[in-house]
Design an enzyme around this catalytic site. Structure first.
Site, PDB file in Angstrom:
ATOM      1  N   ASP A   1       0.822  -1.209   0.000  1.00  0.00           N
ATOM      2  CA  ASP A   1       0.000   0.000   0.000  1.00  0.00           C
ATOM      3  C   ASP A   1       0.858   1.262   0.000  1.00  0.00           C
ATOM      4  OD1 ASP A   1      -2.363  -1.360  -0.106  1.00  0.00           O
ATOM      5  OD2 ASP A   1      -2.767  -1.261   2.046  1.00  0.00           O
ATOM      6  N   GLY A   2       2.041   1.206   0.625  1.00  0.00           N
ATOM      7  CA  GLY A   2       2.927   2.368   0.626  1.00  0.00           C
ATOM      8  C   GLY A   2       3.363   2.758  -0.770  1.00  0.00           C
TER       9      GLY A   2
ATOM     10  N   ASN B   1      -4.389   8.841   1.950  1.00  0.00           N
ATOM     11  CA  ASN B   1      -4.925   8.309   3.201  1.00  0.00           C
ATOM     12  C   ASN B   1      -5.286   9.383   4.205  1.00  0.00           C
ATOM     13  OD1 ASN B   1      -4.974   5.602   2.614  1.00  0.00           O
ATOM     14  ND2 ASN B   1      -3.116   5.087   3.730  1.00  0.00           N
ATOM     15  N   GLU B   2      -4.264  10.147   4.648  1.00  0.00           N
ATOM     16  CA  GLU B   2      -4.510  11.074   5.734  1.00  0.00           C
ATOM     17  C   GLU B   2      -3.449  12.165   5.804  1.00  0.00           C
ATOM     18  OE1 GLU B   2      -1.557   8.545   6.578  1.00  0.00           O
ATOM     19  OE2 GLU B   2      -3.481   7.589   7.028  1.00  0.00           O
TER      20      GLU B   2
ATOM     21  N   ARG C   1      -5.991  20.259  23.261  1.00  0.00           N
ATOM     22  CA  ARG C   1      -4.627  19.926  23.674  1.00  0.00           C
ATOM     23  C   ARG C   1      -4.486  18.419  23.530  1.00  0.00           C
ATOM     24  NH1 ARG C   1      -2.855  20.450  28.601  1.00  0.00           N
ATOM     25  NH2 ARG C   1      -0.762  21.148  28.002  1.00  0.00           N
TER      26      ARG C   1
ATOM     27  N   ASP D   1      -1.881  15.070  21.373  1.00  0.00           N
ATOM     28  CA  ASP D   1      -0.669  14.746  20.613  1.00  0.00           C
ATOM     29  C   ASP D   1      -0.818  15.109  19.141  1.00  0.00           C
ATOM     30  OD1 ASP D   1       0.454  13.800  22.901  1.00  0.00           O
ATOM     31  OD2 ASP D   1       0.778  11.752  22.207  1.00  0.00           O
TER      32      ASP D   1
ATOM     33  N   ALA E   1      -6.427   2.838   7.766  1.00  0.00           N
ATOM     34  CA  ALA E   1      -4.977   2.968   7.976  1.00  0.00           C
ATOM     35  C   ALA E   1      -4.715   3.551   9.363  1.00  0.00           C
ATOM     36  CB  ALA E   1      -4.366   3.819   6.857  1.00  0.00           C
TER      37      ALA E   1
ATOM     38  N   LEU F   1      -7.652   4.261  11.715  1.00  0.00           N
ATOM     39  CA  LEU F   1      -8.242   3.090  12.370  1.00  0.00           C
ATOM     40  C   LEU F   1      -7.478   2.753  13.653  1.00  0.00           C
ATOM     41  CD1 LEU F   1     -10.358   0.790  12.137  1.00  0.00           C
ATOM     42  CD2 LEU F   1      -8.630  -0.524  10.914  1.00  0.00           C
TER      43      LEU F   1
END
Length: 293
Positions: free
Chosen positions: A73-74, A147-148, A175, A177, A189, A192
């Site tokens: 997929d990469g 994807n994102e 606030r 990460d 990906a 999920l």
């Protein structure tokens, strides 16, 4: 027999023995059918096909009818961000791990690929994201993602502060990460893993998934695919930040910057062989239970 695709580009995973074997087999298979075949220049260097035609990835998108991507997929994501700029069909042969985007098996690609070449296939249009970083009203960098797009600090597990707006309307401050903005394709990906919902590829939608928020009330949010998402990075952040596009492309973000994320104007034209089922892919890749009856 007339083929649905006359000019085909082969793209692969450079210096991967299994992918190289599949690329050579595909090249021979397609040329034996009288089709015009081009190898992407990075993989062409590693194959012993001295008479092969060679193009770079951008020109494959411009000059070919079909691109076949061999890898995981990469590899598909990297190729798709470029190929989506052109009206080219894209098909994947899985030489990776999960293979959500790569349909064909390297051991038995001949029959399903013959069906595709005969015009028997299913087409899906997959939305991409368009991301831009603005500083003092000027675009500093931009890219796309299949994807994102992920806003995060450049340090591991470092809390950041930002505000989110959708279509110029304030939605929340946070606030955490970071934040994952995902397409339906990317919903299986990184999103999920972060607890986001699975969206079927035919939905025109995006998801916003908080990463370890400093409140229990933060939850994933699904918005229309036509929405414009704006993230305002607080001046109080004491670290440099990043926007990661498909975990491949990094855009630098400074405290006080604005990030705009919207649907890319050109979708990826993904094709599938006969018998493809998205729900079968989910059952197979995610280990869902089989029928009880």
């Amino acid at each position: 027999m007339t083929s649905a695709f006359q000019t085909i580009g082969l793209i692969g995973k450079p210096n991967h023995e299994g992918a190289n074997q599949t690329l050579v087999a595909l090249h021979r298979f397609l040329e034996a059918r009288g089709l015009t075949v081009y190898l992407e220049q990075k993989v062409a260097r590693t194959l012993e096909l001295t008479e092969a035609r060679v193009l770079d990835l951008v020109d494959i998108g411009k000059r070919c009818d079909l691109a076949i991507v061999v890898g995981g997929d990469g590899n598909m994501l990297g190729a798709a961000r470029v190929l989506a700029r052109s009206d080219i069909a894209v098909l994947g042969v899985n030489r990776g791990n999960l293979g959500f985007l790569t349909d064909l098996s390297p051991e038995g690609f001949e029959q399903p690929l013959s069906e595709v070449l005969a015009g028997n296939f299913k087409t899906e249009l997959r939305n991409l994201l368009e991301i831009s970083v603005h500083r003092h009203g000027t675009i500093k960098s931009s890219n796309s993602a299949v994807n994102e797009a992920v806003l995060h600090a450049d340090k591991v597990a470092h809390m950041i502060e930002f505000e989110a707006y959708i279509n110029d309307e304030f939605v929340f401050s946070q606030r955490s990460d970071g934040l994952i903005i995902s397409t339906p394709t990317g919903s299986t990906a990184y999103s999920l893993s972060g607890g986001g919902p699975i969206l079927t590829p035919d939905l025109d939608a995006m998801t916003l998934v908080p990463m370890f928020p400093h409140t229990l009330s933060s939850r994933p949010l699904v918005v229309a695919g036509s929405s414009e998402i704006q993230l305002k990075v607080a001046d109080s952040n004491d670290a440099h930040l990043q926007i990661s596009c498909d975990s491949h492309v990094i855009l630098a973000v400074m405290p006080g910057d604005d990030i705009f994320i919207r649907k890319h104007p050109r979708p990826l034209r993904l094709i599938h062989p006969p018998g493809y089922s998205y729900y079968h892919v989910l059952r197979n890749k995610l280990g869902w239970g089989s029928r009880l009856y």
